[in-house]
Design an enzyme around this catalytic site. Structure first.
Site, PDB file in Angstrom:
ATOM      1  N   LYS A 101       0.836  -1.197   0.000  1.00  0.00           N
ATOM      2  CA  LYS A 101       0.000   0.000   0.000  1.00  0.00           C
ATOM      3  C   LYS A 101       0.873   1.250   0.000  1.00  0.00           C
ATOM      4  O   LYS A 101       1.962   1.261   0.584  1.00  0.00           O
ATOM      5  CB  LYS A 101      -0.893  -0.034   1.237  1.00  0.00           C
ATOM      6  N   SER A 175      -9.316   1.329   3.629  1.00  0.00           N
ATOM      7  CA  SER A 175      -8.528   2.141   2.714  1.00  0.00           C
ATOM      8  C   SER A 175      -7.480   1.337   1.946  1.00  0.00           C
ATOM      9  O   SER A 175      -6.795   1.895   1.082  1.00  0.00           O
ATOM     10  CB  SER A 175      -7.827   3.256   3.502  1.00  0.00           C
ATOM     11  N   SER A 199      -9.270  -1.043   7.804  1.00  0.00           N
ATOM     12  CA  SER A 199      -8.838  -0.796   6.428  1.00  0.00           C
ATOM     13  C   SER A 199      -8.187  -1.974   5.732  1.00  0.00           C
ATOM     14  O   SER A 199      -7.970  -1.927   4.521  1.00  0.00           O
ATOM     15  CB  SER A 199      -7.884   0.406   6.393  1.00  0.00           C
TER      16      SER A 199
END
Length: 516
Positions: A101, A175, A199
């Site tokens: 990420k 996220s 997330s």
């Protein structure tokens, strides 16, 4: 050389034109399978990385999982891995392509964390990335995330919309939605995300993956001594429990500067160990968060089915709710203070979303020493209060989310309060465990039929729902296994037992997401 993708869906990542058919589809299925095939000489690291890069190029205009693609650097690292393999060197992930990420530092690359602007390249890897490289993995790129990881979708002015491989009309969640989409689409067998309020677990649920939020400090957040005042941690997303456990194993460990250092646990062998007969509390009541809660009937039915299967596997399952108390009062000051700290590092703050600027202002008000000391001091009493349930039960089972995947654009155009209201309504089950710092695992619970204007959306988001889904479309949802401190081995063992019964890894999204 890298390919930085500034606006997402319309831009194709730069990849080699070589034919990638030398890497059989079976090698692309699992992290452990790729590692094994590489070690046994059945496939080369270069072939696997070329295949991953070609798949990024095919899916970037539709799925848009990646913010940055390390095409030339990854190929060079793959060729180096092949030389090491040929020389007899063996590491857990030597030559395996993975993704991380874009809130993690990769040396030589920017860390934009979903924001617009001209970000300088980082001079060093974050500790989790360093450990990933030390295990031999090849990082093919950095995945999309909403601005500073604040929302349960993966959309933003910096990169466009990341779409769910199961339905282009829906979000993969957030996220860590880019990491989840990359794994669900078969681009990489596993990826790292981060979890500050669900997330990792939310996108795992909405893409039919396994997502692990580990114990606070299990994976170092260095160069941050802690992330978002201790509520955020890194965690793996994978198609199987064994792959998630393997990735967690290789990136776990401390840095001398870490604020939180839990005792070591054996997560890798837990995936092959019988959990024994457990007492499992089934809970549908979330913590109080000042918004109306509605659990989608389809989600409830899927979680009840998971509870029934656990009972059929020999576990004792009974309905019981943790006593959360005023846990939300400790979450908001820390989360908004974390937003403020990140927002201060952005090169062009004027480009931030108005909701980010509002959260940063709240963080300024709530980030002072007195408020933060009170938030920290509340942790131990809250752990005792919530932890009472573990005197009677070993594991708590909840829905991962209250609704199926949200439609693309569902939260667009909303103000700060309406966004928070819609977000908490859709995803009320995750964030308390971030306050407590305890581990949780989201596992696939099946698929829910959706269709019609605004289906499955919080009331405040329905006006942004867009076009209808095909009636009867099937979208994945998840169930969450929650435990006390340092219980990752128990949760992983239970998840692996359930996986052997449910075999969720056999179901793939339709083309163009699936890699065949």
């Amino acid at each position: 050389m890298t390919g930085f993708i500034p606006h997402g869906p319309g831009d194709r990542a730069r990849t080699p034109s070589n034919d990638t058919s030398a890497a059989p589809a079976t090698h692309a299925r699992t992290l452990a399978g790729q590692a094994r095939a590489l070690a046994e000489g059945e496939v080369s690291a270069q072939a696997l990385v070329e295949r991953a890069l070609a798949h990024i190029a095919r899916t970037q205009p539709t799925v848009n999982a990646f913010r940055l693609v390390r095409a030339e650097a990854a190929l060079a690292e793959a060729r180096a891995a092949d030389l090491r393999l040929a020389a007899g060197e063996r590491l857990p992930l030597l030559g395996v392509p993975v993704a991380v990420k874009d809130d993690m530092d990769v040396a030589g690359e920017p860390t934009a964390f979903g924001c617009r602007g001209d970000f300088p390249p980082k001079s060093a890897d974050s500790e989790a990335v360093r450990r990933l490289r030390a295990a031999g993995a090849v990082i093919v790129g950095k995945t999309n995330t909403p601005e500073l990881g604040q929302w349960p979708h993966t959309e933003g002015a910096a990169f466009g919309e990341t779409r769910n491989p199961w339905s282009a009309e829906h979000t993969p969640g957030g996220s860590s939605g880019g990491s989840a989409a990359a794994v669900a689409a078969g681009i990489v067998p596993a990826a790292l995300g981060s979890d500050g309020a669900g997330s990792v677990r939310i996108p795992a649920a909405w893409t039919n993956l396994v997502g692990v939020k580990p114990q606070r400090g299990r994976i170092s957040t260095w160069p941050e001594p802690e992330s978002f005042r201790g509520i955020t941690c890194f965690g793996p997303l994978a198609r199987t429990v064994a792959d998630a456990a393997l990735l967690l194993h290789v990136v776990s460990g401390r840095h001398p500067g870490d604020r939180h250092i839990p005792p070591a646990v054996d997560v890798r062998s837990a995936a092959t160990r019988d959990p024994g007969r457990l007492r499992i509390a089934l809970s549908f009541r979330p913590a109080f968060a000042a918004v109306r809660h509605r659990l989608d009937p389809g989600v409830r039915a899927r979680v009840l089915r998971i509870a029934e299967r656990l009972a059929a596997l020999g576990h004792e399952v009974a309905e019981a709710d943790p006593r959360y108390g005023p846990i939300g009062l400790t979450f908001v000051p820390r989360s908004t203070a974390g937003v403020r700290e990140w927002a201060e590092r952005v090169p062009q703050a004027r480009l931030l979303d108005p909701r980010t600027r509002a959260n940063a202002r709240n963080g300024l008000l709530l980030g002072g020493g007195g408020v933060q000391r009170l938030a920290r001091a509340a942790e131990d009493p809250l752990r005792r209060r919530v932890g009472e349930i573990f005197r009677r039960f070993d594991v708590v089972l909840t829905p991962t989310t209250a609704v199926p995947p949200l439609r693309i654009g569902a939260l667009s155009g909303l103000g700060s309060w309406r966004t928070d209201e819609a977000m908490i309504t859709a995803c009320p089950y995750n964030w308390p465990w971030n306050v407590l710092g305890w581990p949780g695992v989201s596992v696939p619970a099946g698929f829910v039929a959706v269709g019609g204007e605004g289906e499955g959306l919080p009331v405040g988001a329905r006006l942004s729902a867009g076009a209808q889904s095909p009636v009867g479309a099937q979208l994945p949802v998840g169930a969450q296994l929650l435990g006390p401190a340092d219980s990752e081995p128990l949760l992983i063992s239970l998840a692996a037992q359930l996986e052997a019964d449910q075999r969720w890894y056999e179901r793939w999204p339709p083309e163009p997401g699936r890699q065949g």
